[in-house]
Motif scaffolding. Structure first.
Motif, PDB file in Angstrom:
ATOM      1  N   ASP A   1       9.394   1.007   4.622  1.00 17.25           N
ATOM      2  CA  ASP A   1       8.161   1.616   3.774  1.00 17.25           C
ATOM      3  C   ASP A   1       7.798   0.620   2.707  1.00 17.25           C
ATOM      4  OD1 ASP A   1       6.773   3.939   2.759  1.00 17.25           O
ATOM      5  OD2 ASP A   1       7.995   3.710   1.063  1.00 17.25           O
ATOM      6  N   ARG A   2       8.556   0.078   1.954  1.00 21.17           N
ATOM      7  CA  ARG A   2       8.047  -0.950   0.948  1.00 21.17           C
ATOM      8  C   ARG A   2       7.560  -2.124   1.637  1.00 21.17           C
ATOM      9  NH1 ARG A   2       6.438   1.143  -3.076  1.00 21.17           N
ATOM     10  NH2 ARG A   2       7.047   3.093  -2.156  1.00 21.17           N
ATOM     11  N   ALA A   3       8.141  -2.917   2.834  1.00 19.78           N
ATOM     12  CA  ALA A   3       7.286  -3.875   3.523  1.00 19.78           C
ATOM     13  C   ALA A   3       6.338  -3.548   3.922  1.00 19.78           C
ATOM     14  CB  ALA A   3       8.630  -4.259   4.583  1.00 19.78           C
ATOM     15  N   PHE A   4       6.112  -2.215   4.370  1.00 25.20           N
ATOM     16  CA  PHE A   4       4.742  -1.743   5.149  1.00 25.20           C
ATOM     17  C   PHE A   4       3.734  -1.723   4.105  1.00 25.20           C
ATOM     18  CE2 PHE A   4       1.816   1.516   6.657  1.00 25.20           C
ATOM     19  CZ  PHE A   4       1.102   0.906   7.489  1.00 25.20           C
ATOM     20  N   LEU A   5       4.069  -0.888   2.974  1.00 21.06           N
ATOM     21  CA  LEU A   5       2.960  -0.779   1.966  1.00 21.06           C
ATOM     22  C   LEU A   5       2.535  -2.400   1.436  1.00 21.06           C
ATOM     23  CD1 LEU A   5       1.416   1.325   0.611  1.00 21.06           C
ATOM     24  CD2 LEU A   5       3.433   1.293  -0.943  1.00 21.06           C
ATOM     25  N   TYR A   6       3.544  -3.112   1.131  1.00 21.57           N
ATOM     26  CA  TYR A   6       3.272  -4.601   0.708  1.00 21.57           C
ATOM     27  C   TYR A   6       2.297  -5.447   1.535  1.00 21.57           C
ATOM     28  CZ  TYR A   6       3.572  -9.553  -0.581  1.00 21.57           C
ATOM     29  OH  TYR A   6       3.503 -10.591  -0.969  1.00 21.57           O
ATOM     30  N   ARG A   7       2.473  -5.258   2.853  1.00 22.57           N
ATOM     31  CA  ARG A   7       1.518  -5.969   3.665  1.00 22.57           C
ATOM     32  C   ARG A   7       0.114  -5.187   3.582  1.00 22.57           C
ATOM     33  NH1 ARG A   7       3.733  -7.550   9.275  1.00 22.57           N
ATOM     34  NH2 ARG A   7       1.881  -8.698   9.086  1.00 22.57           N
ATOM     35  N   VAL A   8       0.063  -3.827   3.703  1.00 23.93           N
ATOM     36  CA  VAL A   8      -1.100  -3.393   3.864  1.00 23.93           C
ATOM     37  C   VAL A   8      -1.948  -3.648   2.142  1.00 23.93           C
ATOM     38  CG1 VAL A   8      -2.307  -0.983   3.650  1.00 23.93           C
ATOM     39  CG2 VAL A   8      -0.584  -1.322   5.303  1.00 23.93           C
ATOM     40  N   GLN A   9      -1.167  -3.454   1.353  1.00 30.10           N
ATOM     41  CA  GLN A   9      -2.067  -3.785   0.046  1.00 30.10           C
ATOM     42  C   GLN A   9      -2.151  -5.290  -0.258  1.00 30.10           C
ATOM     43  OE1 GLN A   9       0.741  -2.710  -2.980  1.00 30.10           O
ATOM     44  NE2 GLN A   9       0.087  -0.566  -2.892  1.00 30.10           N
ATOM     45  N   LYS A  10      -1.854  -6.295   0.659  1.00 29.75           N
ATOM     46  CA  LYS A  10      -2.112  -7.545   0.686  1.00 29.75           C
ATOM     47  C   LYS A  10      -3.396  -7.982   1.640  1.00 29.75           C
ATOM     48  CE  LYS A  10      -0.172 -11.705   2.787  1.00 29.75           C
ATOM     49  NZ  LYS A  10       1.102 -12.245   3.307  1.00 29.75           N
ATOM     50  N   TYR A  11      -3.465  -7.173   2.395  1.00 33.37           N
ATOM     51  CA  TYR A  11      -4.742  -7.198   3.241  1.00 33.37           C
ATOM     52  C   TYR A  11      -5.998  -6.513   2.603  1.00 33.37           C
ATOM     53  CZ  TYR A  11      -2.082  -9.068   7.230  1.00 33.37           C
ATOM     54  OH  TYR A  11      -1.388  -9.841   8.011  1.00 33.37           O
ATOM     55  N   LEU A  12      -5.800  -5.582   1.654  1.00 30.08           N
ATOM     56  CA  LEU A  12      -6.755  -4.651   0.983  1.00 30.08           C
ATOM     57  C   LEU A  12      -7.053  -5.657  -0.298  1.00 30.08           C
ATOM     58  CD1 LEU A  12      -5.422  -1.128   0.882  1.00 30.08           C
ATOM     59  CD2 LEU A  12      -7.329  -2.094   2.358  1.00 30.08           C
TER      60      LEU A  12
ATOM     61  N   ARG B   1      -9.827  -5.381  -2.188  1.00 28.74           N
ATOM     62  CA  ARG B   1     -10.492  -4.714  -3.578  1.00 28.74           C
ATOM     63  C   ARG B   1      -9.427  -4.052  -4.169  1.00 28.74           C
ATOM     64  NH1 ARG B   1     -16.395  -2.617  -2.136  1.00 28.74           N
ATOM     65  NH2 ARG B   1     -16.080  -2.064  -4.108  1.00 28.74           N
ATOM     66  N   PRO B   2      -9.425  -3.956  -5.345  1.00 26.37           N
ATOM     67  CA  PRO B   2      -8.417  -3.192  -6.199  1.00 26.37           C
ATOM     68  C   PRO B   2      -8.935  -1.735  -6.003  1.00 26.37           C
ATOM     69  CG  PRO B   2      -9.164  -4.911  -7.544  1.00 26.37           C
ATOM     70  CD  PRO B   2     -10.094  -5.048  -6.301  1.00 26.37           C
ATOM     71  N   ALA B   3      -9.869  -1.312  -5.712  1.00 24.28           N
ATOM     72  CA  ALA B   3     -10.380   0.212  -5.633  1.00 24.28           C
ATOM     73  C   ALA B   3      -9.500   0.756  -4.320  1.00 24.28           C
ATOM     74  CB  ALA B   3     -11.775   0.397  -5.487  1.00 24.28           C
ATOM     75  N   TYR B   4      -9.463  -0.152  -3.289  1.00 27.26           N
ATOM     76  CA  TYR B   4      -8.881   0.116  -2.091  1.00 27.26           C
ATOM     77  C   TYR B   4      -7.294   0.430  -2.262  1.00 27.26           C
ATOM     78  CZ  TYR B   4     -13.261  -0.901   0.396  1.00 27.26           C
ATOM     79  OH  TYR B   4     -14.681  -1.167   0.756  1.00 27.26           O
ATOM     80  N   THR B   5      -6.823  -0.427  -3.032  1.00 26.21           N
ATOM     81  CA  THR B   5      -5.355  -0.412  -3.183  1.00 26.21           C
ATOM     82  C   THR B   5      -5.099   0.764  -4.001  1.00 26.21           C
ATOM     83  OG1 THR B   5      -5.319  -2.759  -3.039  1.00 26.21           O
ATOM     84  CG2 THR B   5      -3.348  -1.737  -4.166  1.00 26.21           C
ATOM     85  N   LEU B   6      -5.994   1.095  -5.053  1.00 28.00           N
ATOM     86  CA  LEU B   6      -5.572   1.997  -5.780  1.00 28.00           C
ATOM     87  C   LEU B   6      -5.600   3.582  -5.026  1.00 28.00           C
ATOM     88  CD1 LEU B   6      -5.272   3.305  -9.011  1.00 28.00           C
ATOM     89  CD2 LEU B   6      -7.896   3.366  -8.955  1.00 28.00           C
ATOM     90  N   ILE B   7      -6.779   3.786  -4.312  1.00 20.06           N
ATOM     91  CA  ILE B   7      -6.886   4.987  -3.597  1.00 20.06           C
ATOM     92  C   ILE B   7      -5.495   5.040  -2.575  1.00 20.06           C
ATOM     93  CG2 ILE B   7      -8.092   6.039  -1.684  1.00 20.06           C
ATOM     94  CD1 ILE B   7     -10.859   4.982  -2.990  1.00 20.06           C
ATOM     95  N   LEU B   8      -5.306   3.904  -1.680  1.00 21.00           N
ATOM     96  CA  LEU B   8      -4.265   4.064  -0.846  1.00 21.00           C
ATOM     97  C   LEU B   8      -2.817   4.518  -1.580  1.00 21.00           C
ATOM     98  CD1 LEU B   8      -2.870   3.301   1.933  1.00 21.00           C
ATOM     99  CD2 LEU B   8      -2.419   0.960   0.742  1.00 21.00           C
ATOM    100  N   SER B   9      -2.634   3.782  -2.810  1.00 27.29           N
ATOM    101  CA  SER B   9      -1.518   4.048  -3.637  1.00 27.29           C
ATOM    102  C   SER B   9      -1.419   5.647  -4.132  1.00 27.29           C
ATOM    103  CB  SER B   9      -1.104   2.982  -4.723  1.00 27.29           C
ATOM    104  OG  SER B   9      -1.264   1.855  -3.965  1.00 27.29           O
ATOM    105  N   ASN B  10      -2.465   6.201  -4.410  1.00 24.63           N
ATOM    106  CA  ASN B  10      -2.502   7.248  -5.339  1.00 24.63           C
ATOM    107  C   ASN B  10      -2.606   8.542  -4.592  1.00 24.63           C
ATOM    108  OD1 ASN B  10      -1.594   5.966  -7.831  1.00 24.63           O
ATOM    109  ND2 ASN B  10      -3.828   5.440  -8.282  1.00 24.63           N
ATOM    110  N   LEU B  11      -3.498   8.314  -3.675  1.00 30.50           N
ATOM    111  CA  LEU B  11      -4.135   9.408  -2.802  1.00 30.50           C
ATOM    112  C   LEU B  11      -3.444   9.480  -1.207  1.00 30.50           C
ATOM    113  CD1 LEU B  11      -7.734   9.365  -3.901  1.00 30.50           C
ATOM    114  CD2 LEU B  11      -5.981  10.901  -4.580  1.00 30.50           C
ATOM    115  N   ILE B  12      -3.779   8.500  -0.568  1.00 35.78           N
ATOM    116  CA  ILE B  12      -3.496   8.507   0.876  1.00 35.78           C
ATOM    117  C   ILE B  12      -1.915   8.442   1.084  1.00 35.78           C
ATOM    118  CG2 ILE B  12      -3.573   7.363   2.906  1.00 35.78           C
ATOM    119  CD1 ILE B  12      -6.612   6.302   1.987  1.00 35.78           C
TER     120      ILE B  12
END
Length: 103
Positions: free
Chosen positions: A50-61, A63-74
């Motif tokens: 889970d952590r490895a997948f989330l790290y890789r997805v955040q690395k590809y995003l 803009r910080p807004a995309y990372t924020l929406i992913l981490s807090n909503l999706i």
């Protein structure tokens, strides 16, 4: 004579069932003995994935807004949906085995 033959066949069948039951109960006892270790290991592996997948997805995003929406909503909503689906599968399995506790 026939009744003795039927009785002996019945006793052979019941003896075989007892032997099978003792083997399966030994396996069940062995699985129950290591249940905590297996569940803990699966939890740790899934959490690491889970952590490895989330790290890789955040690395590809980028803009910080995309990372924020992913981490807090999706991400939290998707984890809850996954948990609910696994729970429903577990309840369905228990009901299939004859346990009517969850109505």
């Amino acid at each position: 004579m026939d009744s003795q033959l039927i009785r002996s066949e019945r006793s052979e069948v019941s003896n075989e069932a007892v032997r099978r039951g003792s083997r399966s109960s030994g396996l069940a006892a062995r699985c129950e003995q290591f249940a905590v270790a297996v569940v803990f290991t699966v939890f740790v592996v899934f959490r690491a994935a889970d952590r490895a997948f989330l790290y890789r997805v955040q690395k590809y995003l980028q803009r910080p807004a995309y990372t924020l929406i992913l981490s807090n909503l999706i991400w939290p909503v998707s984890i809850q949906l996954m948990t609910i689906s696994m729970l429903l599968c577990y309840i369905a399995m228990l009901r299939y085995q004859g346990n009517r506790q969850y109505n």
